[in-house]
Design a protein around this motif. Structure first.
Motif, PDB file in Angstrom:
ATOM      1  N   PRO A 458      77.332  59.939 106.433  1.00 19.84           N
ATOM      2  CA  PRO A 458      76.009  60.086 107.063  1.00 19.84           C
ATOM      3  C   PRO A 458      75.970  61.138 108.165  1.00 19.84           C
ATOM      4  CG  PRO A 458      76.548  57.773 106.740  1.00 19.84           C
ATOM      5  CD  PRO A 458      77.788  58.547 106.400  1.00 19.84           C
ATOM      6  N   LEU A 459      77.107  61.362 108.853  1.00 19.19           N
ATOM      7  CA  LEU A 459      77.139  62.386 109.892  1.00 19.19           C
ATOM      8  C   LEU A 459      77.221  63.791 109.301  1.00 19.19           C
ATOM      9  CD1 LEU A 459      79.641  60.726 112.402  1.00 19.19           C
ATOM     10  CD2 LEU A 459      77.142  60.736 112.513  1.00 19.19           C
ATOM     11  N   LEU A 460      77.770  63.899 108.064  1.00 21.34           N
ATOM     12  CA  LEU A 460      77.954  65.209 107.447  1.00 21.34           C
ATOM     13  C   LEU A 460      76.739  65.667 106.659  1.00 21.34           C
ATOM     14  CD1 LEU A 460      81.605  64.754 106.103  1.00 21.34           C
ATOM     15  CD2 LEU A 460      80.884  65.983 108.154  1.00 21.34           C
ATOM     16  N   VAL A 461      75.887  64.701 106.250  1.00 28.49           N
ATOM     17  CA  VAL A 461      74.773  65.044 105.361  1.00 28.49           C
ATOM     18  C   VAL A 461      73.829  66.043 106.013  1.00 28.49           C
ATOM     19  CG1 VAL A 461      72.659  64.135 104.327  1.00 28.49           C
ATOM     20  CG2 VAL A 461      74.838  63.006 103.922  1.00 28.49           C
ATOM     21  N   ARG A 462      73.391  65.775 107.232  1.00 36.17           N
ATOM     22  CA  ARG A 462      72.376  66.640 107.850  1.00 36.17           C
ATOM     23  C   ARG A 462      72.892  68.051 108.134  1.00 36.17           C
ATOM     24  NH1 ARG A 462      69.433  62.171 111.784  1.00 36.17           N
ATOM     25  NH2 ARG A 462      68.019  61.358 110.191  1.00 36.17           N
ATOM     26  N   PRO A 463      74.133  68.244 108.668  1.00 32.53           N
ATOM     27  CA  PRO A 463      74.599  69.627 108.848  1.00 32.53           C
ATOM     28  C   PRO A 463      74.713  70.388 107.538  1.00 32.53           C
ATOM     29  CG  PRO A 463      75.924  68.108 110.146  1.00 32.53           C
ATOM     30  CD  PRO A 463      75.062  67.274 109.274  1.00 32.53           C
ATOM     31  N   VAL A 464      75.281  69.742 106.516  1.00 26.57           N
ATOM     32  CA  VAL A 464      75.412  70.430 105.224  1.00 26.57           C
ATOM     33  C   VAL A 464      74.037  70.696 104.641  1.00 26.57           C
ATOM     34  CG1 VAL A 464      76.333  70.243 102.882  1.00 26.57           C
ATOM     35  CG2 VAL A 464      77.676  69.400 104.822  1.00 26.57           C
ATOM     36  N   LEU A 465      73.135  69.709 104.767  1.00 29.39           N
ATOM     37  CA  LEU A 465      71.789  69.868 104.230  1.00 29.39           C
ATOM     38  C   LEU A 465      71.051  70.997 104.936  1.00 29.39           C
ATOM     39  CD1 LEU A 465      69.757  68.673 102.225  1.00 29.39           C
ATOM     40  CD2 LEU A 465      68.972  67.155 104.048  1.00 29.39           C
ATOM     41  N   SER A 466      71.264  71.141 106.236  1.00 35.22           N
ATOM     42  CA  SER A 466      70.589  72.218 106.974  1.00 35.22           C
ATOM     43  C   SER A 466      70.978  73.592 106.441  1.00 35.22           C
ATOM     44  CB  SER A 466      70.942  72.121 108.466  1.00 35.22           C
ATOM     45  OG  SER A 466      70.499  70.889 109.002  1.00 35.22           O
ATOM     46  N   ALA A 467      72.254  73.741 106.066  1.00 35.13           N
ATOM     47  CA  ALA A 467      72.698  75.026 105.531  1.00 35.13           C
ATOM     48  C   ALA A 467      72.176  75.264 104.121  1.00 35.13           C
ATOM     49  CB  ALA A 467      74.223  75.087 105.541  1.00 35.13           C
ATOM     50  N   LEU A 468      72.086  74.178 103.325  1.00 31.45           N
ATOM     51  CA  LEU A 468      71.659  74.321 101.932  1.00 31.45           C
ATOM     52  C   LEU A 468      70.149  74.398 101.778  1.00 31.45           C
ATOM     53  CD1 LEU A 468      74.052  71.701 100.270  1.00 31.45           C
ATOM     54  CD2 LEU A 468      74.318  74.176 100.299  1.00 31.45           C
ATOM     55  N   ALA A 469      69.424  73.916 102.782  1.00 31.23           N
ATOM     56  CA  ALA A 469      67.988  73.772 102.628  1.00 31.23           C
ATOM     57  C   ALA A 469      67.204  75.027 102.950  1.00 31.23           C
ATOM     58  CB  ALA A 469      67.489  72.627 103.530  1.00 31.23           C
ATOM     59  N   VAL A 470      67.875  76.068 103.456  1.00 27.61           N
ATOM     60  CA  VAL A 470      67.149  77.285 103.837  1.00 27.61           C
ATOM     61  C   VAL A 470      66.345  77.861 102.678  1.00 27.61           C
ATOM     62  CG1 VAL A 470      67.415  79.646 104.674  1.00 27.61           C
ATOM     63  CG2 VAL A 470      68.771  77.802 105.696  1.00 27.61           C
ATOM     64  N   PRO A 471      66.934  78.056 101.484  1.00 22.93           N
ATOM     65  CA  PRO A 471      66.105  78.588 100.395  1.00 22.93           C
ATOM     66  C   PRO A 471      65.062  77.600  99.899  1.00 22.93           C
ATOM     67  CG  PRO A 471      68.306  78.046  99.605  1.00 22.93           C
ATOM     68  CD  PRO A 471      68.342  77.933 101.088  1.00 22.93           C
ATOM     69  N   LEU A 472      65.345  76.285 100.001  1.00 29.85           N
ATOM     70  CA  LEU A 472      64.377  75.301  99.514  1.00 29.85           C
ATOM     71  C   LEU A 472      63.120  75.276 100.368  1.00 29.85           C
ATOM     72  CD1 LEU A 472      66.463  72.169  98.437  1.00 29.85           C
ATOM     73  CD2 LEU A 472      65.124  73.705  97.001  1.00 29.85           C
ATOM     74  N   ARG A 473      63.285  75.473 101.658  1.00 29.60           N
ATOM     75  CA  ARG A 473      62.111  75.441 102.535  1.00 29.60           C
ATOM     76  C   ARG A 473      61.148  76.584 102.231  1.00 29.60           C
ATOM     77  NH1 ARG A 473      66.013  73.873 106.735  1.00 29.60           N
ATOM     78  NH2 ARG A 473      65.652  71.691 107.270  1.00 29.60           N
ATOM     79  N   ARG A 474      61.649  77.621 101.577  1.00 39.31           N
ATOM     80  CA  ARG A 474      60.795  78.754 101.249  1.00 39.31           C
ATOM     81  C   ARG A 474      60.073  78.588  99.923  1.00 39.31           C
ATOM     82  NH1 ARG A 474      65.077  83.616 102.903  1.00 39.31           N
ATOM     83  NH2 ARG A 474      65.277  83.020 105.115  1.00 39.31           N
ATOM     84  N   THR A 475      60.326  77.469  99.241  1.00 41.35           N
ATOM     85  CA  THR A 475      59.679  77.253  97.944  1.00 41.35           C
ATOM     86  C   THR A 475      58.336  76.555  98.070  1.00 41.35           C
ATOM     87  OG1 THR A 475      60.842  75.143  97.652  1.00 41.35           O
ATOM     88  CG2 THR A 475      61.906  77.139  96.785  1.00 41.35           C
ATOM     89  N   VAL A 772      60.371  64.984  94.191  1.00 40.64           N
ATOM     90  CA  VAL A 772      61.359  63.955  93.841  1.00 40.64           C
ATOM     91  C   VAL A 772      62.498  64.560  93.023  1.00 40.64           C
ATOM     92  CG1 VAL A 772      61.701  61.770  92.634  1.00 40.64           C
ATOM     93  CG2 VAL A 772      59.612  62.139  93.956  1.00 40.64           C
ATOM     94  N   THR A 773      62.164  65.473  92.109  1.00 40.20           N
ATOM     95  CA  THR A 773      63.208  66.121  91.310  1.00 40.20           C
ATOM     96  C   THR A 773      64.145  66.927  92.196  1.00 40.20           C
ATOM     97  OG1 THR A 773      61.705  66.251  89.412  1.00 40.20           O
ATOM     98  CG2 THR A 773      63.637  67.678  89.382  1.00 40.20           C
ATOM     99  N   LEU A 774      63.584  67.638  93.176  1.00 39.44           N
ATOM    100  CA  LEU A 774      64.433  68.410  94.097  1.00 39.44           C
ATOM    101  C   LEU A 774      65.296  67.504  94.958  1.00 39.44           C
ATOM    102  CD1 LEU A 774      61.961  71.222  95.244  1.00 39.44           C
ATOM    103  CD2 LEU A 774      64.029  71.489  93.847  1.00 39.44           C
ATOM    104  N   GLU A 775      64.781  66.332  95.361  1.00 41.38           N
ATOM    105  CA  GLU A 775      65.597  65.392  96.119  1.00 41.38           C
ATOM    106  C   GLU A 775      66.822  64.972  95.315  1.00 41.38           C
ATOM    107  OE1 GLU A 775      63.479  62.051  97.561  1.00 41.38           O
ATOM    108  OE2 GLU A 775      62.050  63.211  98.754  1.00 41.38           O
ATOM    109  N   CYS A 776      66.605  64.669  94.026  1.00 39.15           N
ATOM    110  CA  CYS A 776      67.743  64.280  93.176  1.00 39.15           C
ATOM    111  C   CYS A 776      68.714  65.449  93.003  1.00 39.15           C
ATOM    112  CB  CYS A 776      67.241  63.802  91.814  1.00 39.15           C
ATOM    113  SG  CYS A 776      66.278  62.278  91.888  1.00 39.15           S
ATOM    114  N   ALA A 777      68.175  66.652  92.814  1.00 37.35           N
ATOM    115  CA  ALA A 777      69.042  67.818  92.681  1.00 37.35           C
ATOM    116  C   ALA A 777      69.843  68.052  93.955  1.00 37.35           C
ATOM    117  CB  ALA A 777      68.216  69.049  92.333  1.00 37.35           C
ATOM    118  N   LEU A 778      69.240  67.775  95.112  1.00 38.78           N
ATOM    119  CA  LEU A 778      69.951  67.950  96.380  1.00 38.78           C
ATOM    120  C   LEU A 778      71.147  67.014  96.484  1.00 38.78           C
ATOM    121  CD1 LEU A 778      67.212  68.513  99.107  1.00 38.78           C
ATOM    122  CD2 LEU A 778      69.134  70.001  98.550  1.00 38.78           C
ATOM    123  N   HIS A 779      71.028  65.805  95.916  1.00 36.08           N
ATOM    124  CA  HIS A 779      72.193  64.912  95.899  1.00 36.08           C
ATOM    125  C   HIS A 779      73.338  65.556  95.117  1.00 36.08           C
ATOM    126  CE1 HIS A 779      69.186  61.543  96.736  1.00 36.08           C
ATOM    127  NE2 HIS A 779      70.037  61.525  97.753  1.00 36.08           N
TER     128      HIS A 779
END
Length: 850
Positions: A458-475, A772-779
């Motif tokens: 749980p402590l690692l999810v948000r930092p890793v997600l922050s790095a991976l989410a940059v292109p997703l936020r632009r969609t 919802v599909t992107l949430e599953c893909a993010l996992h």
């Protein structure tokens, strides 16, 4: 009063199970897959065992008795006739295993020879081309010998057999009557077959090493055994079942490493299923908080409620276990037929093993109880006041100090063990290294690292997600909401992504280890046979330089190369230096560098083998000094090899530098490859070399030519085993994907009001579906990143501990394919939940309750 209450609480939970089976089907799916994996491993063991036994067992099923001598002497024709005349004996054949070199002017090779009747129930072989031999000096060869030596029915070859006085050898030509396939394909040695009497006469052997006997009934075999002992003095008679059992145990013992490896993967898959099931039960019980609170309000105690929830989970586990066992049994019956269509011969498993099936079902029920225990205890403590409130979501998991401390301790232990293993890695030439102990430490360290990942997830999810989410936020809005949805519940995201990471870690590290060991195997084969032919002077002298031109002029040959060697001293020790251009060594065989790069050398540059590089402590870019006849030559290391060098050389330099070291102008070794592919191409090349060496001007036999036509090719069994291992690991990923689908389904139920509010604010159904599909893909992305980050360092440790000379090879293409496939599969797992979410009406936003 206790029993009615217990029945009422338990009954209410069973009614809930029947009223909403979909929720528990999602939970049961991970348990079903666990049962499928467990029982599938049992069936896989049966298939592997049956296949190995069928391949390596040399005694046909029709053999009732096996006769040998207690003094290890041969059984002559008289003894064989006495056995055949014994009452109760239907058939008896003599067995003999020997061999002889295959003679040729340019090659000395070996052919194993075995006596076999060729037909009937006691035959080990069956013809596939031509006919089985009958008569003197005729043999049949197996498919491996036919391919290795370019043999077809009607061709001939010469066997080098000892003369009657045993002081020399004679060339005995034999005719190839046919090509056969042996029922026992595990020997892997080119073999020729003939009937017993013909083979004894050909080899001049006095008798047979054993006699196989067939009787009509088992009862007749018992009586015949006593009669054979009386008829043949010194005979040792054993039943065919006893001999086949010994052969089976020996064959299975050779495959025990594979079966133990499958057991490790089995435990991993079961652990992943328990993690997924635990997370799913927690979500299910959190969704039913109002119902559980109502039971508390009408008098149910926490203990009874917890017991009812555990019983509920056990029922789900037993049903899932039964379904998983039946599915695994059905697949096991199909595997041999499907494998046969792809060219792999697998034996069918025996009858359904009922004890293992029952244990698997009960074990799945126990897994369900273990998975539901913690969530049921937490759910049973719900306050009765919750019955008056709206349903609450499970929300994010709060990471307590204890969990964080546990994660840090596990991570520290993993790092310390990995550091200890790194410090004790073997160096080239170290033969005393304990590989098993080293690999055990790596496994323990990896287990601690995974426990740390679970605790700190749980402590690692948000930092890793922050790095991976940059292109997703632009969609667009769907991408931003998907990132917020995953990041808003880090505990749940971690519980799913960690299981995905486990599967990715195992698959990725296994693929990397296999790629590295495959590269080493190709490197080793390159050292064994750098070229199809190599020629050298029999007295250890030099070769005629015109021989290179004569060989290069033959169209049957390719890549004719001549080079020189010399003896030098490095740091006071003797070594071999050569001007062989490593870029001319057989292409595509995996000749690689440990440091630096293999290319054309420049002046004063050298390539060093692993042992000398380690002893001198040099790597690419360092300097070494070689001395010959008191003349030192200082060179720069261009590259170091992961192991030994081709043709036994230790240092590789340019021709000019080798001349500076005192080498003469004439070549000492010539190599050449066959221009054509397959057995026919090698046979033509062989004849070309022979004709060149036996020409009028070179008929003195001073030049020796060795043929590497029988070099080991790709190991199909190893590749099949590797594929099996990867498929077993993919089952772990399948469990993780089931967890993604389960979590997505339950999350959609929990967040109906959220989806309704988004629809009311103007978000379309298609956008909700994408979210919802992107949430599953993010996992999948989270699990892939965490899995590769954990797996690749351990893969490096495993490769170095298992084989120090193996070059660490990262199969980037395969790993990228795994990650892409994982993201697609996890996204597909959310398709149905996403469809349900997209159909949520806006009115749900103002609805009350559940």
């Amino acid at each position: 009063m206790r029993s009615p209450w217990r029945a009422t609480v338990l009954g209410s939970q069973m009614a809930e199970l029947l009223r909403r089976p979909g929720r528990f089907a999602a939970t049961g799916l991970s348990l079903l897959i666990a049962a499928f994996v467990v029982f599938g491993a049992v069936m896989a063991q049966q298939i592997v065992t049956a296949t190995v036994v069928d391949r390596f067992r040399g005694t046909p099923d029709a053999v009732s008795l096996v006769v040998t001598r207690n003094d290890a002497a041969d059984i002559g024709e008289a003894g064989l006739d006495a056995i055949r005349e014994t009452p109760g004996v239907t058939e008896a054949v003599g067995r003999f295993d020997g061999g002889a070199p295959v003679g040729g002017s340019a090659a000395d090779r070996y052919l194993a020879l075995a006596a076999d009747p060729g037909t009937g129930p006691l035959a080990r072989v069956r013809p596939v081309e031509g006919a089985y031999p009958s008569g003197p000096r005729r043999i049949a060869v197996d498919t491996r010998a036919a391919e290795a030596y370019g043999l077809v029915p009607g061709s001939s070859l010469a066997l080098l057999l000892p003369t009657p006085d045993g002081e020399s050898t004679r060339r005995v030509p034999v005719e190839i009557s046919g090509v056969v396939r042996s029922a026992a394909t595990g020997t892997g040695e080119p073999t020729g077959y003939a009937s017993g009497p013909d083979l004894l006469r050909l080899l001049g052997t006095p008798g047979y090493s054993r006699v196989d006997v067939r009787t009509e009934t088992p009862g007749a075999a018992t009586q015949a055994a006593e009669r054979i002992r009386r008829a043949v003095p010194g005979a040792v008679v054993r039943s065919g079942d006893e001999v086949r059992g010994e052969e089976s145990r020996a064959a299975v013992a050779d495959a025990s490493d594979t079966l133990e490896l499958a057991g490790v993967f089995l435990a991993v898959a079961v652990g992943a299923a328990v993690l997924v099931a635990t997370s799913t039960f927690r979500i299910v019980f959190a969704r039913r908080v109002r119902q559980l609170a109502l039971l508390r309000a009408v008098g149910a105690t926490s203990r009874r409620l917890a017991a009812a929830l555990v019983a509920e989970g056990a029922v789900v586990g037993l049903l899932a276990g039964a379904a998983g066992v039946l599915a695994a049994w059905g697949c096991a019956r199909l595997v041999p037929a499907v494998a046969g269509r792809f060219g792999h011969d697998l034996s069918a498993p025996a009858a359904l093993p009922l004890p293992q099936a029952a244990l698997t079902v009960l074990g799945t029920g126990l897994l369900a109880v273990l998975a539901v225990l913690a969530p049921s205890v937490a759910a049973s403590r719900v306050s009765p006041l919750q019955a008056l409130r709206t349903a609450t979501s499970e929300g994010s998991t709060v990471n307590g100090a204890g969990r964080t401390v546990l994660g840090v301790l596990c991570a520290a232990g993993a790092v310390l063990l990995a550091r200890q293993q790194y410090a004790s890695l073997p160096e080239p030439g170290d033969t005393a290294h304990d590989r098993f102990a080293a690999l055990t430490l790596v496994v323990v360290s990896g287990g601690l690292a995974f426990l740390a990942l679970i605790a700190l997830g749980p402590l690692l999810v948000r930092p890793v997600l922050s790095a991976l989410a940059v292109p997703l936020r632009r969609t667009g809005a769907a991408g931003r909401l998907a990132v917020a949805g995953v990041g808003g519940a880090p505990g749940r995201a971690a519980s799913v992504s960690v299981v995905v990471a486990l599967g990715v870690c195992l698959v990725g590290s296994t693929l990397t280890c296999l790629a590295s060991l495959d590269a080493y195997e190709r490197y080793r084969r390159t050292l064994e046979a750098p070229a199809d032919f190599h020629l050298y002077a029999g007295e250890g002298g030099t070769l005629d330089r015109t021989l290179v031109a004569d060989l290069a002029a033959r169209p049957e040959l390719a890549d004719v190369t001549a080079f020189r060697t010399a003896e030098v001293a490095d740091d006071g020790r003797s070594a071999t230096v050569t001007d062989l251009d490593l870029t001319t060594v057989r292409s595509g065989t995996g000749l690689t560098a440990r440091t630096g790069a293999l290319g054309r050398l420049g002046p004063a540059e050298v390539v060093v083998d692993a042992e000398h590089a380690h002893r001198l402590g040099v790597a690419a870019g360092d300097r070494v000094t070689l001395t010959s006849a008191g003349r030192p030559v200082r060179l720069t290391v261009a590259a170091t090899l992961p192991g030994a060098g081709p043709h036994g050389a230790n240092f590789f330099v340019t021709p000019a530098d080798l001349t500076r070291l005192g080498a003469g102008p004439a070549p000492t070794l010539i190599t050449a490859d066959a221009a054509g592919d397959g057995a026919e191409g090698r046979a033509r090349a062989h004849r070309a070399v022979t004709e060149t060496l036996t020409g009028p001007e070179r008929g003195d036999g001073r030049v020796v030519a060795e043929d590497a036509a029988t070099r080991a090719g790709p190991d199909d069994d190893l590749r099949t085993m590797a594929t099996t291992v990867v498929l077993l690991l993919c089952l772990t990923v399948l469990v993780a994907v089931a967890g993604v689908a389960t979590t997505a389904s339950l999350t959609v139920v929990e967040r109906r009001r959220e989806f309704g509010l988004l629809r009311a604010l103007g978000l379309g159904g298609a956008a909700v579906h994408r979210m919802v599909t992107l949430e599953c893909a993010l996992h999948g992305v989270l699990g892939g990143v965490l899995g590769f980050a954990l797996g690749l360092p351990y893969a490096w440790l495993v490769v170095r501990a298992a084989e120090v000379s193996a070059p660490f090879t990262v199969p980037a293409g395969q790993l990228a394919t795994v990650l892409a496939a994982l993201v697609l599969v996890t996204a597909a797992a959310g398709t149905i939940p996403a469809l349900r979410a997209s159909r949520t009406p806006p009115t749900v936003a103002v609805a009350r309750g559940d």
